[in-house]
Design a protein around this motif. Structure first.
Motif, PDB file in Angstrom:
ATOM      1  N   THR A  11      66.818 -13.873  -3.169  1.00 28.73           N
ATOM      2  CA  THR A  11      65.996 -13.839  -4.376  1.00 28.73           C
ATOM      3  C   THR A  11      65.520 -15.243  -4.689  1.00 28.73           C
ATOM      4  N   GLU A  13      63.252 -17.259  -7.698  1.00 26.24           N
ATOM      5  CA  GLU A  13      62.656 -17.113  -9.030  1.00 26.24           C
ATOM      6  C   GLU A  13      61.838 -18.351  -9.360  1.00 26.24           C
ATOM      7  N   PHE A  14      60.733 -18.140 -10.085  1.00 25.29           N
ATOM      8  CA  PHE A  14      59.919 -19.254 -10.549  1.00 25.29           C
ATOM      9  C   PHE A  14      59.253 -18.868 -11.855  1.00 25.29           C
ATOM     10  N   ASP A  15      58.751 -19.863 -12.545  1.00 29.43           N
ATOM     11  CA  ASP A  15      58.077 -19.670 -13.820  1.00 29.43           C
ATOM     12  C   ASP A  15      56.574 -19.646 -13.576  1.00 29.43           C
ATOM     13  N   LYS A  19      56.272 -16.971 -17.852  1.00 28.94           N
ATOM     14  CA  LYS A  19      56.993 -15.736 -17.518  1.00 28.94           C
ATOM     15  C   LYS A  19      57.799 -15.957 -16.243  1.00 28.94           C
ATOM     16  N   LYS A  20      59.013 -15.405 -16.218  1.00 32.78           N
ATOM     17  CA  LYS A  20      59.855 -15.511 -15.036  1.00 32.78           C
ATOM     18  C   LYS A  20      59.420 -14.462 -14.011  1.00 32.78           C
ATOM     19  N   VAL A  21      59.161 -14.902 -12.797  1.00 35.13           N
ATOM     20  CA  VAL A  21      58.781 -14.021 -11.691  1.00 35.13           C
ATOM     21  C   VAL A  21      59.833 -14.178 -10.604  1.00 35.13           C
ATOM     22  N   SER A  22      60.318 -13.055 -10.078  1.00 32.07           N
ATOM     23  CA  SER A  22      61.300 -13.120  -8.994  1.00 32.07           C
ATOM     24  C   SER A  22      60.763 -12.392  -7.770  1.00 32.07           C
ATOM     25  N   GLU A  24      62.194 -10.732  -4.321  1.00 30.51           N
ATOM     26  CA  GLU A  24      63.426 -10.259  -3.687  1.00 30.51           C
ATOM     27  C   GLU A  24      63.091  -9.670  -2.327  1.00 30.51           C
ATOM     28  N   ARG A  39      59.029  -9.007  -9.168  1.00 30.59           N
ATOM     29  CA  ARG A  39      59.357  -8.514 -10.512  1.00 30.59           C
ATOM     30  C   ARG A  39      59.008  -9.557 -11.559  1.00 30.59           C
ATOM     31  N   SER A  40      58.554  -9.065 -12.681  1.00 31.06           N
ATOM     32  CA  SER A  40      58.343  -9.893 -13.860  1.00 31.06           C
ATOM     33  C   SER A  40      58.395  -8.979 -15.072  1.00 31.06           C
TER      34      SER A  40
END
Length: 161
Positions: A11, A13-15, A19-22, A24, A39-40
């Motif tokens: 996984t 993740e970044f901003d 908004k946090k976006v991942s 996977e 995902r966000s």
């Protein structure tokens, strides 16, 4: 094969604009050459990339991009007279083109293997543009696969108020 490899659940993740976006990978669509779940918030988009092992006899690069947005992703089930989803809307066709245009030049010159990228909206809450998530996921899926791809790319929505 990239560091993500097949079978390893990773996984990242970044901003993105607050908004946090991942991203996977490694636990869905294991038979695809590359698969990423983006995902966000309440949004989730599964993007898979596959390529043929045999070279195509066509005189062009056969790249197919499909953007699939079903009503169940927003929690609606078709009922009444229309029991099934209809043909793809102009919105889904436009989104597939928005993914295709920046990705197509990133393949090596003379690459003739049939390649498909399919973005499926799994859930939608209306808070983050799923077309941007699909574009980022397409780039990531191609990047972690063994398909020759000179990426990655990024996408963003620009508007004027």
């Amino acid at each position: 094969m990239s560091e993500f490899g097949k079978g390893l659940r990773k996984t990242v993740e970044f901003d993105f604009n607050g908004k946090k976006v991942s991203l996977e990978t490694g636990w869905l669509a294991k038979q695809a050459d590359g698969a990423v779940l983006v995902r966000s918030g309440g949004n989730a988009v599964l993007v898979t990339a596959v390529s043929s092992t045999r070279e195509s006899t066509m005189g062009f690069f056969p790249l197919t991009i499909e953007f699939s947005e079903k009503m169940y992703a927003a929690g609606k089930v078709p009922g009444g007279y229309f029991k099934r989803e209809g043909r793809p809307t102009s919105f889904t066709t436009l989104n597939a083109r928005m993914i295709d245009r920046p990705i197509r030049p990133c393949f090596p010159e003379g690459y003739q293997f049939e390649t498909q990228v399919v973005a499926t909206v799994m859930s939608y809450d209306g808070q983050f543009p799923v077309e941007i998530m699909a574009s980022i996921g397409a780039s990531a899926a191609l990047h972690i696969s063994d398909i020759p791809f000179n990426g990655p790319i990024c996408a963003s929505t620009v508007g004027r108020v």
